[in-house]
Write an enzyme that holds these catalytic residues in place. Sequence first.
Site, PDB file in Angstrom:
ATOM      1  N   ASP A 196       0.842  -1.208   0.000  1.00  0.00           N
ATOM      2  CA  ASP A 196       0.000   0.000   0.000  1.00  0.00           C
ATOM      3  C   ASP A 196       0.876   1.257   0.000  1.00  0.00           C
ATOM      4  O   ASP A 196       0.566   2.239  -0.673  1.00  0.00           O
ATOM      5  CB  ASP A 196      -0.931  -0.011   1.216  1.00  0.00           C
ATOM      6  CG  ASP A 196      -1.816  -1.255   1.234  1.00  0.00           C
ATOM      7  OD1 ASP A 196      -2.362  -1.599   0.179  1.00  0.00           O
ATOM      8  OD2 ASP A 196      -1.921  -1.896   2.295  1.00  0.00           O
ATOM      9  N   HIS A 223      -5.411  -3.669   5.510  1.00  0.00           N
ATOM     10  CA  HIS A 223      -5.054  -3.977   4.118  1.00  0.00           C
ATOM     11  C   HIS A 223      -6.253  -4.547   3.370  1.00  0.00           C
ATOM     12  O   HIS A 223      -6.246  -5.710   2.956  1.00  0.00           O
ATOM     13  CB  HIS A 223      -3.863  -4.936   4.079  1.00  0.00           C
ATOM     14  CG  HIS A 223      -3.462  -5.278   2.673  1.00  0.00           C
ATOM     15  ND1 HIS A 223      -2.933  -4.360   1.798  1.00  0.00           N
ATOM     16  CD2 HIS A 223      -3.565  -6.438   1.963  1.00  0.00           C
ATOM     17  CE1 HIS A 223      -2.711  -4.922   0.626  1.00  0.00           C
ATOM     18  NE2 HIS A 223      -3.096  -6.196   0.699  1.00  0.00           N
TER      19      HIS A 223
END
Length: 359
Positions: A196, A223
């Site tokens: 990310d 996530h």
Amino acid sequence: MEHDTQARVRISRIAAHLNPRSDGFQNMEEYSGVYQLNCLAKGASPGFKVAILGAAGGIGQPLAMLMKMNPLVSVLHLYDVVNTPGVTADISHMDTGAVVRGFLGQQQLEDALTGMDLVIIPAGVPRKPGMTRDDLFNINAGIVRTLCEGIAKCCPNAIVNIISNPVNSTVPIAAEVFKKAGTYNPKCILGVTMLDVVRANTFVAEVLSLDPREIDTPVVGGHAGVTILPLLSQIKPPCSFTQQEIEYLTNRIQNGGTEVVEAKAGSGSATLSMAYAAVKFADACLRGLRGDANIIQCAYVASEVTELPFFASKVRLGRAGVEEIYPLGPLNEYERAGLEKAKKELAGSIQKGVSFVRK
Ligand SMILES: NC(=O)C1=CN([C@@H]2O[C@H](COP(=O)(O)OP(=O)(O)OC[C@H]3O[C@@H](n4cnc5c(N)ncnc54)[C@H](O)[C@@H]3O)[C@@H](O)[C@H]2O)C=CC1
Ligand SMILES: O=C([O-])CC(=O)C(=O)O
């Protein structure tokens, strides 16, 4: 002839020393020649012992290759339920310092794990278009539980990097397994959210026409979807965006995984960028273990930063694993609203993971 026999004996002795239970390989007959020569060619260099569980997969293979190139790694154990002999033979020919050993199937899990300093877990099924990460829970929860039972038994002090999805639930699963085994150390279990951050840096750099290597974007929360919360107000060096850019970037970062799943059209999810991110994160963990100062990365860990028991935020890595967890810092209104959404979804995913082990 005489010389040949002596050399063969020497090779077998070294192979036996390096992997005393190497006979566990199903195809060891064909495999042993490659394996033993490899062991003779290299001595173990000083460094850390790393195991990859799921090493023959889409992430596992490039991850194994990149870890073989990491000078901090002296021994690299490659474990999977399929295909490790081939992957190990292949990677072991790279002329870098780490000694590579392959382990195949559940009966070799304990050998794969014994003595490891760092265990990286990319084992499990990936998404197909139309699926959420949570749709992987039914299969991956059991895989992560079994692997963590092995870690709790064979290398309870190792740092564990969990990649298998849904990370928001697999990290709580790992924690519960360790608690059950009586070896829980929250500083050692880290959910890998590095991809990310990698995506955020890339997309921000694109928007601002900058070099992504100069950008450091904190991404907190978890996530999956809205739990991925980029803090664009805290980018270093400080950057300013229009509201439209903020919404575009937040949305693209939150859906980066889906973008890849759709582009791969049924053949899997991010593997190459994930292997890159996993190695970046593993390298940070190893530098922390070595005692380097100021190793700070985002990770999904047991946390008191919010009221939730797990949360991704910036952490400082050191000899003990997670040595410090940083508070979120000042959030703007858009980020505060994002945080509330993230926490709501995360709470359910955490509870699901905990209940899976406790039930
Ligand atoms: N944390 C993150 O940012 C990301 C996580 N992922 C996740 O990583 C996982 C792996 O993805 P891919 O490598 O693309 O999948 P893959 O299917 O290509 O590879 C998975 C590997 O795990 C192995 N495996 C299955 N059960 C196992 C067990 N019990 N023990 C050891 N190995 C086992 C398989 O044999 C296979 O080689 C998925 O759950 C995926 O969603 C993927 C991308 C990013
Ligand atoms: O989207 C997926 O399923 C894989 C993943 O976690 C990512 O690429 O961030």
